[in-house]
Motif scaffolding. Structure first.
Motif, PDB file in Angstrom:
ATOM      1  N   ASN A  15     106.380  24.519  43.776  1.00  0.00           N
ATOM      2  CA  ASN A  15     106.980  22.988  43.621  1.00  0.00           C
ATOM      3  C   ASN A  15     106.026  22.034  43.571  1.00  0.00           C
ATOM      4  O   ASN A  15     104.751  22.109  43.921  1.00  0.00           O
ATOM      5  N   TRP A  16     106.370  20.817  43.268  1.00  0.00           N
ATOM      6  CA  TRP A  16     105.394  19.651  43.330  1.00  0.00           C
ATOM      7  C   TRP A  16     105.076  18.998  44.680  1.00  0.00           C
ATOM      8  O   TRP A  16     104.444  18.094  44.688  1.00  0.00           O
ATOM      9  N   GLY A  17     105.809  19.351  45.678  1.00  0.00           N
ATOM     10  CA  GLY A  17     105.622  18.917  46.955  1.00  0.00           C
ATOM     11  C   GLY A  17     106.177  17.738  47.636  1.00  0.00           C
ATOM     12  O   GLY A  17     105.776  17.081  48.226  1.00  0.00           O
ATOM     13  N   TRP A  18     107.200  17.124  46.630  1.00  0.00           N
ATOM     14  CA  TRP A  18     107.746  15.877  47.061  1.00  0.00           C
ATOM     15  C   TRP A  18     108.889  16.003  48.042  1.00  0.00           C
ATOM     16  O   TRP A  18     109.610  17.083  48.283  1.00  0.00           O
ATOM     17  N   ILE A  19     108.631  15.364  49.203  1.00  0.00           N
ATOM     18  CA  ILE A  19     109.651  15.167  50.219  1.00  0.00           C
ATOM     19  C   ILE A  19     110.431  13.679  50.154  1.00  0.00           C
ATOM     20  O   ILE A  19     109.807  12.856  50.629  1.00  0.00           O
ATOM     21  N   ARG A  20     111.470  13.885  49.597  1.00  0.00           N
ATOM     22  CA  ARG A  20     111.964  12.405  48.890  1.00  0.00           C
ATOM     23  C   ARG A  20     113.433  12.182  49.261  1.00  0.00           C
ATOM     24  O   ARG A  20     114.416  13.159  49.399  1.00  0.00           O
ATOM     25  N   GLN A  21     113.658  11.163  49.977  1.00  0.00           N
ATOM     26  CA  GLN A  21     114.975  10.675  50.325  1.00  0.00           C
ATOM     27  C   GLN A  21     115.557   9.739  49.110  1.00  0.00           C
ATOM     28  O   GLN A  21     116.822   9.668  48.996  1.00  0.00           O
ATOM     29  N   ALA A  22     114.843   9.257  48.354  1.00  0.00           N
ATOM     30  CA  ALA A  22     114.952   8.309  47.140  1.00  0.00           C
ATOM     31  C   ALA A  22     115.886   8.897  46.276  1.00  0.00           C
ATOM     32  O   ALA A  22     115.633  10.046  45.597  1.00  0.00           O
ATOM     33  N   ALA A  23     116.969   8.285  45.712  1.00  0.00           N
ATOM     34  CA  ALA A  23     117.858   8.785  45.030  1.00  0.00           C
ATOM     35  C   ALA A  23     118.537   9.976  45.246  1.00  0.00           C
ATOM     36  O   ALA A  23     119.071  10.738  44.470  1.00  0.00           O
ATOM     37  N   ARG A  24     118.652  10.230  46.463  1.00  0.00           N
ATOM     38  CA  ARG A  24     119.467  11.666  46.793  1.00  0.00           C
ATOM     39  C   ARG A  24     120.846  11.402  46.948  1.00  0.00           C
ATOM     40  O   ARG A  24     121.400  10.261  47.163  1.00  0.00           O
ATOM     41  N   ASP A  66      98.427  24.983  61.543  1.00  0.00           N
ATOM     42  CA  ASP A  66      97.748  24.664  59.943  1.00  0.00           C
ATOM     43  C   ASP A  66      98.027  23.715  59.339  1.00  0.00           C
ATOM     44  O   ASP A  66      99.173  23.131  59.155  1.00  0.00           O
ATOM     45  N   ASP A  67      97.040  23.002  58.645  1.00  0.00           N
ATOM     46  CA  ASP A  67      97.478  21.750  58.191  1.00  0.00           C
ATOM     47  C   ASP A  67      98.024  21.931  56.625  1.00  0.00           C
ATOM     48  O   ASP A  67      97.703  22.955  55.945  1.00  0.00           O
ATOM     49  N   PHE A  68      98.890  21.179  56.334  1.00  0.00           N
ATOM     50  CA  PHE A  68      99.633  21.229  55.011  1.00  0.00           C
ATOM     51  C   PHE A  68      99.689  20.174  54.248  1.00  0.00           C
ATOM     52  O   PHE A  68     100.658  19.703  53.274  1.00  0.00           O
ATOM     53  N   GLU A  69      98.648  19.224  54.387  1.00  0.00           N
ATOM     54  CA  GLU A  69      98.413  17.832  53.678  1.00  0.00           C
ATOM     55  C   GLU A  69      99.742  17.069  53.950  1.00  0.00           C
ATOM     56  O   GLU A  69     100.203  16.363  52.706  1.00  0.00           O
ATOM     57  N   TRP A  70     100.294  16.774  55.076  1.00  0.00           N
ATOM     58  CA  TRP A  70     101.434  15.949  55.140  1.00  0.00           C
ATOM     59  C   TRP A  70     100.882  14.467  54.892  1.00  0.00           C
ATOM     60  O   TRP A  70      99.978  13.934  55.522  1.00  0.00           O
ATOM     61  N   THR A  71     101.534  13.625  54.102  1.00  0.00           N
ATOM     62  CA  THR A  71     101.291  12.456  53.751  1.00  0.00           C
ATOM     63  C   THR A  71     102.649  11.696  53.912  1.00  0.00           C
ATOM     64  O   THR A  71     103.441  12.024  52.820  1.00  0.00           O
ATOM     65  N   GLN A  72     102.673  10.536  54.535  1.00  0.00           N
ATOM     66  CA  GLN A  72     104.117   9.882  54.541  1.00  0.00           C
ATOM     67  C   GLN A  72     103.710   8.395  54.137  1.00  0.00           C
ATOM     68  O   GLN A  72     103.516   7.461  55.212  1.00  0.00           O
ATOM     69  N   LYS A  73     103.515   8.079  53.086  1.00  0.00           N
ATOM     70  CA  LYS A  73     103.021   6.702  52.554  1.00  0.00           C
ATOM     71  C   LYS A  73     103.866   6.123  51.408  1.00  0.00           C
ATOM     72  O   LYS A  73     103.567   5.337  50.922  1.00  0.00           O
ATOM     73  N   HIS A 115     111.496   1.509  45.450  1.00  0.00           N
ATOM     74  CA  HIS A 115     110.348   1.680  46.618  1.00  0.00           C
ATOM     75  C   HIS A 115     111.032   2.435  47.836  1.00  0.00           C
ATOM     76  O   HIS A 115     111.828   1.379  48.467  1.00  0.00           O
ATOM     77  N   THR A 116     110.551   3.531  48.438  1.00  0.00           N
ATOM     78  CA  THR A 116     111.172   3.993  49.581  1.00  0.00           C
ATOM     79  C   THR A 116     109.925   4.242  50.499  1.00  0.00           C
ATOM     80  O   THR A 116     109.208   5.397  50.255  1.00  0.00           O
ATOM     81  N   PRO A 117     109.613   3.364  51.262  1.00  0.00           N
ATOM     82  CA  PRO A 117     108.398   3.501  52.132  1.00  0.00           C
ATOM     83  C   PRO A 117     108.428   4.845  52.948  1.00  0.00           C
ATOM     84  O   PRO A 117     107.154   5.119  53.191  1.00  0.00           O
ATOM     85  N   SER A 118     109.406   5.199  53.515  1.00  0.00           N
ATOM     86  CA  SER A 118     109.265   6.398  54.487  1.00  0.00           C
ATOM     87  C   SER A 118     109.322   7.827  53.605  1.00  0.00           C
ATOM     88  O   SER A 118     109.138   8.866  54.356  1.00  0.00           O
ATOM     89  N   ASP A 119     109.227   7.849  52.244  1.00  0.00           N
ATOM     90  CA  ASP A 119     109.232   9.159  51.793  1.00  0.00           C
ATOM     91  C   ASP A 119     107.769   9.676  51.933  1.00  0.00           C
ATOM     92  O   ASP A 119     106.871   8.911  52.117  1.00  0.00           O
ATOM     93  N   ALA A 120     107.776  10.992  51.719  1.00  0.00           N
ATOM     94  CA  ALA A 120     106.587  11.754  51.899  1.00  0.00           C
ATOM     95  C   ALA A 120     106.159  12.721  50.986  1.00  0.00           C
ATOM     96  O   ALA A 120     107.046  13.020  50.134  1.00  0.00           O
TER      97      ALA A 120
END
Ligand SMILES: Cc1cc2nc3c(=O)[nH]c(=O)nc-3n(C[C@H](O)[C@H](O)[C@H](O)COP(=O)(O)OP(=O)(O)OC[C@H]3O[C@@H](n4cnc5c(N)ncnc54)[C@H](O)[C@@H]3O)c2cc1C
Length: 459
Positions: free
Chosen positions: A77-86, A110-117, A170-175
């Motif tokens: 998958n694309w890797g979105w961890i999205r709250q927006a428009a849920r 293990d690192d999985f490139e977690w990014t919350q910006k 804009h959803t600042p806490s999405d990751a």
């Protein structure tokens, strides 16, 4: 039911056409016990997270995956961890999932490139802004800080964006995170905490005696257990038919493409437009995909539950390209030759559906149009099957009959982000009988009693 190579590749491609990690290798399975507390069927993000959370709670658990951990949707998958428009029922789970992912990013080795910006859904169409405005009421009720930003702010957040725009959600806490790494990290975390994790092991069926599950049959023998979690993605419905449980599912094909690394596009790393969504990995590679556009291969199963699915078909008719052809013929052939589920599972151990070159072209063209200064070149593309329910929200349910059966499926193309919390909720359900979130909206019974909403307020 499924044709592993369904769909036609509609043009010659200049890029690799499989996921980067897909080298065909499957780990040698460990020795399996004959008895355990819980068997989890399916090593996608749901099954891996369930096994991890159960192992954390000291439960003896065996995770059985017929291909590779993360080899299907969860690693494609694309890797979105999205709250927006849920959807409003999913949103509280997503908020909790974002928190659980953040914990997992330090808890797992293990690192999985977690990014919350944050995440930005851009709009130039008034109807889309109107949708965002309607959805902001859902966000506000859930206490989520999302807001509509104007064109100036949109371009501040995405400096290379060209053309004129009405604004963005804009959803600042999405990751976001790298899905293959994340699912593998959770699987490895489960094994490190005592779960038995077996790749290359097909579960042929669920055993039931006097109304309760008693274990599973596998290609390597029987495992007895009083609880079976069925998190088998697109194979969940046929496995459940075997024990008289009817799960309405449609299998949809989605395509993703990866580009060679480019300079950072924004601090957020992710953005959404109806024709192109994009996510940038820390190494600069972009994942681009055709927003909500996907492909649907008609098979004999397409005629099951047709009435339940019709409202969503109608709503999404522009986004879903229906293919009638080889997959249907192959399905008819399989039925004529009476190929059983065990045969089909072994054939489809790792499903590699054909990607849609049309979707890759569409998304790349749109990306170049809206970011003309960013020189992208696709180096890989692939597809994955997703399992969709009639109302596009999942089934997360410990069903009454047979007792001991727990279902986590039907994540309808947006389940990766939910994986972290679903694993925790399943463990809470199994260990305490009381999950920390209300799972009533996700019960299987909503389809039989007709109380599911159709179609829902989702992007
Ligand atoms: C191209 C694409 C893009 C997507 N983008 C996003 C996104 O950005 N964000 C998001 O949140 N979601 C996204 N999704 C959806 C997301 O990937 C899925 O909702 C999620 O991964 C589902 O996880 P799962 O564990 O239920 O299923 P899966 O990952 O499919 O796992 C099920 C596993 O069960 C195994 N299995 C099945 N039957 C058996 C059996 N009989 N015996 C043993 N093992 C078995 C399978 O091999 C498989 O590995 C996307 C999906 C695709 C395809």
């Amino acid at each position: 039911m499924i044709n592993p190579d369904s769909g036609a590749m509609d043009a010659p491609t200049s890029y690799e056409t499989r996921p980067p990690w897909d080298d065909g290798s499957i780990a040698e399975p460990p020795t399996l016990p004959r008895r355990t507390d819980v068997v989890v069927v399916g090593g996608g993000v749901m099954g891996a997270a369930a096994a991890y959370e159960l192992a954390l709670r000291g439960v003896s658990v065996v995770l059985l995956e017929m291909g590779r951990i993360g080899g299907e949707q969860s690693g494609r998958n694309w890797g979105w961890i999205r709250q927006a428009a849920r959807d409003e029922d999913e949103l509280p789970l997503m908020q909790a999932s974002v928190r659980r992912w953040a914990e997992l990013s330090t808890e797992l080795s293990d690192d999985f490139e977690w990014t919350q910006k944050g995440n930005l859904a851009i709009a130039r169409d008034p109807a889309r802004i109107a949708f965002f405005e309607a959805w902001l009421k859902v966000a506000k009720a859930a206490g989520l800080e999302s807001r509509i930003v104007d064109e100036r702010e949109t371009k501040r957040l995405l400096p290379e964006l060209a053309g004129s725009w009405l604004g963005a959600l804009h959803t600042p806490s999405d990751a976001h995170a790298e899905p293959w790494l994340a699912t593998r990290a959770i699987g490895a975390g489960a094994a490190a905490r005592g779960a038995i994790v077996a790749e290359g092991t097909v579960v042929d069926g669920i055993l039931v005696d006097r109304g309760r599950v008693t274990g599973v049959t596998t290609e390597r023998g029987v495992i007895h257990a009083s609880t079976v979690v069925c998190a088998a993605g697109v194979w969940t419905a046929p496995l459940l038919y075997g024990v008289g449980v009817d799960l309405p599912i449609r299998i949809v094909r989605s395509t993703a493409a990866r580009t060679k690394p480019v300079a950072p596009l924004s601090e957020m790393g992710v953005g959404y437009h109806p024709v192109v969504s994009f996510r940038q990995r820390p190494n600069g590679a972009l994942y681009v995909a055709a927003g909500g556009w996907s492909d649907y291969d008609v098979t004999l199963d397409s005629f099951r539950h047709l009435r339940a699915f019709l409202p969503n078909y109608i709503k999404n008719r522009r986004l879903l390209k229906v293919h009638v052809g080889r997959p249907l013929l192959e399905d008819v052939g399989r039925r004529a030759r009476r190929r059983d589920l065990a045969w089909r599972l072994r054939q489809g151990r790792v499903l590699s559906p054909a990607l849609s070159a049309e979707k890759v072209r569409m998304s790349v063209a749109k990306f170049r149009e809206i970011f003309p200064s960013v020189p992208i070149e696709v180096d890989r593309a692939w597809a994955g099957y997703t399992d969709a329910t009639p109302d596009a929200v999942p089934v997360i349910d410990a069903v009454a009959s047979p007792g001991g059966l727990v279902i986590a499926a039907g994540f309808s193309g947006h389940g990766f982000g939910m994986g972290a919390i679903v694993g925790k909720l399943l463990a809470e359900q199994i260990v305490d009988g009381r999950p920390s979130h209300d799972l009533h909206p996700f019960r299987l019974g909503r389809f039989a009693d007709g109380t599911f909403r159709r179609p829902r307020l989702v992007a």
